[in-house]
Design an enzyme around this catalytic site. Structure first.
Site: not given
Ligand code: BJW
Ligand code: ZN
Length: 252
Positions: A102, A104, A130, A141, A157, A160, A199, A223
Site C-alpha cells: 500500500q 507509495v 496506491h 488527463c 498540465c 489540458c 492497520s 505488527n
Molecule cells: C509497525 C511498525 C514496525 C508501526 N513494524 N509494524 C469498504 C468498507 C468501508 C470503506 C470502504 C470500503 N471500500 C472502500 C472504502 C472507502 C475507503 C476506505 O477504505 N475507507 C476506510 C478508512 C473506512 N477506500 C477507498 O476510498 C479506496 N478506494 C476505493 O475503494 O474506491 C472504490 C470506492 C470509492 C468510494 C467509496 C467506496 C468504494 C482508496 C483508498 C486509498 C488510500 N489512500 C492512502 C493515501 C495514499 C497516498 C499517500 O500515501 O499519500 O493510502 S490513505 C493511507 O492509508 C495510505 C495507506 O496506504 C493506507 C493504509 O495505511 P497503513 O499502511 O495501514 O498505515 P497505518 O498508519 O494505518 O498503519 C501502520 C501500521 O504499522 C500500524 O498497525 C502499526 O501498529 C504498524 N507499525 N511501526 C511493524 N516498526
Molecule cells: Zn492533463
C-alpha cells in the site's frame, strides 16, 4: 507460547507453495517514514482522511501539495531497512507469488534493486496498490511525469491545464483495476499471506488477506500491535518488521 508461535510461523512459510506479502506504512517506520495512524503520524494536526482526498485537492490544493512536498523531502533521506531487504531476498529466492504494497514510498523497489544487483525479477518488485509518490500525474488527463519540486504557482498540465498532482490513490478514488486484479489473483492463489505493518482498515487492500484465507490459505501478521486483521490471522508475531522479517524469512 511465543516460541511455539515462531516455530509454527516458520513452518507455514517453509511449507507454503505460494506466498504473498501485503505491506503497509509500518514496514517503512524504521526507515524514518511516518505512518498514517500511529501517534506522530499526523501532519500539522490534519488526519490522512482529511488530506488524502480529491475534495481536499479541489478545496485547498496548496495544503495537499505541500503535504506531499514535505513527505517527498523526508523520503529523499530514507533508505530501505532490514524488513524491506528480507522481503526482497525472500522473493528473489522464492519466486512463487510476490509482494503487494500500500506504500507509495518506493522503498521495496530500492531494496529489490540493492539485493538483486541488476534488474530484479517481477516477484521481488512490488505491486503498488496506491501508486508512487515519486511520480506526478494530471488530475484531468492520463499524462504522467517524474515528481518536481513545488513552486510558487500551482503546477499545471501542459496538455489540458488541469492540476498536476502526485500519482497516488486518494480516499474515494478507485485503484487501477488491472493493478488490483493482479494483487487479488496473487492473494487468492496464495497458501500464505504475510501481512506486515498495516492497520488493515483501508479497503480494498485490507480484503486481500481475507481472499487468501477464504481460498484455504493462512495469514501470518507481523505488527507491533494488534490490528483489524489479527483475529483472522493464524499467527500474529509481535515486533518491529525490521527485526521479525529477517528472523522469519532468512531461514526458510
Ligand atoms: C509497525 C511498525 C514496525 C508501526 N513494524 N509494524 C469498504 C468498507 C468501508 C470503506 C470502504 C470500503 N471500500 C472502500 C472504502 C472507502 C475507503 C476506505 O477504505 N475507507 C476506510 C478508512 C473506512 N477506500 C477507498 O476510498 C479506496 N478506494 C476505493 O475503494 O474506491 C472504490 C470506492 C470509492 C468510494 C467509496 C467506496 C468504494 C482508496 C483508498 C486509498 C488510500 N489512500 C492512502 C493515501 C495514499 C497516498 C499517500 O500515501 O499519500 O493510502 S490513505 C493511507 O492509508 C495510505 C495507506 O496506504 C493506507 C493504509 O495505511 P497503513 O499502511 O495501514 O498505515 P497505518 O498508519 O494505518 O498503519 C501502520 C501500521 O504499522 C500500524 O498497525 C502499526 O501498529 C504498524 N507499525 N511501526 C511493524 N516498526
Ligand atoms: Zn492533463
Amino acid at each position: 507460547m511465543e516460541q511455539g508461535q515462531w516455530r509454527e510461523a516458520r513452518r507455514l512459510v517453509r511449507e507454503a507453495g505460494r506466498v504473498v506479502a501485503l505491506t503497509g506504512a509500518g514496514i517503512s517506520a524504521e526507515s524514518g517514514v511516518p505512518t498514517f495512524r500511529d501517534a506522530g503520524g499526523l501532519w500539522r494536526s490534519y488526519r490522512p482522511e482529511e488530506l488524502a482526498t480529491p475534495e481536499a485537492l479541489i478545496r485547498d490544493p496548496r495544503t495537499v501539495l505541500e503535504w506531499y512536498a514535505w513527505r517527498r523531502s523526508r523520503l529523499s533521506r530514507c533508505r530501505p531497512n532490514a524488513g524491506h531487504r528480507a522481503l526482497a531476498r525472500f522473493f528473489l529466492k522464492r519466486g512463487e507469488a510476490g509482494l503487494v504494497t500500500q506504500n507509495v514510498d518506493g522503498l521495496h523497489t530500492h531494496a529489490a534493486l540493492e539485493e538483486a544487483g541488476d534488474a530484479p525479477p517481477d516477484p521481488a518488485l512490488p505491486i503498488e496498490l496506491h501508486g508512487a509518490v515519486g511520480r506526478d500525474r494530471c488530475n484531468g488527463c492520463e499524462t504522467r511525469w517524474p515528481a518536481e519540486p513545488l513552486a510558487d504557482s500551482l503546477p499545471r498540465c501542459a496538455s489540458c491545464g488541469d492540476l498536476r498532482r502526485p500519482d497516488v490513490v486518494l480516499f474515494g478514488e478507485t485503484l487501477d483495476p488491472e493493478v488490483l486484479e493482479r494483487a487479488r489473483l496473487l492473494a487468492e492463489r496464495a497458501d500464505l499471506c504475510l501481512v506486515v505493518g498495516t492497520s488493515a482498515v483501508v479497503y480494498p487492500a485490507a480484503a486481500l488477506p481475507l481472499a487468501t484465507r477464504e481460498s484455504g490459505g493462512h495469514i501470518v501478521e507481523v505488527n507491533v500491535r494488534s490490528t483489524a486483521l489479527t483475529e483472522a490471522a493464524t499467527i500474529a508475531l509481535r515486533g518491529e518488521a525490521g527485526t521479525v522479517l529477517p528472523a522469519l524469512l532468512d531461514c526458510c
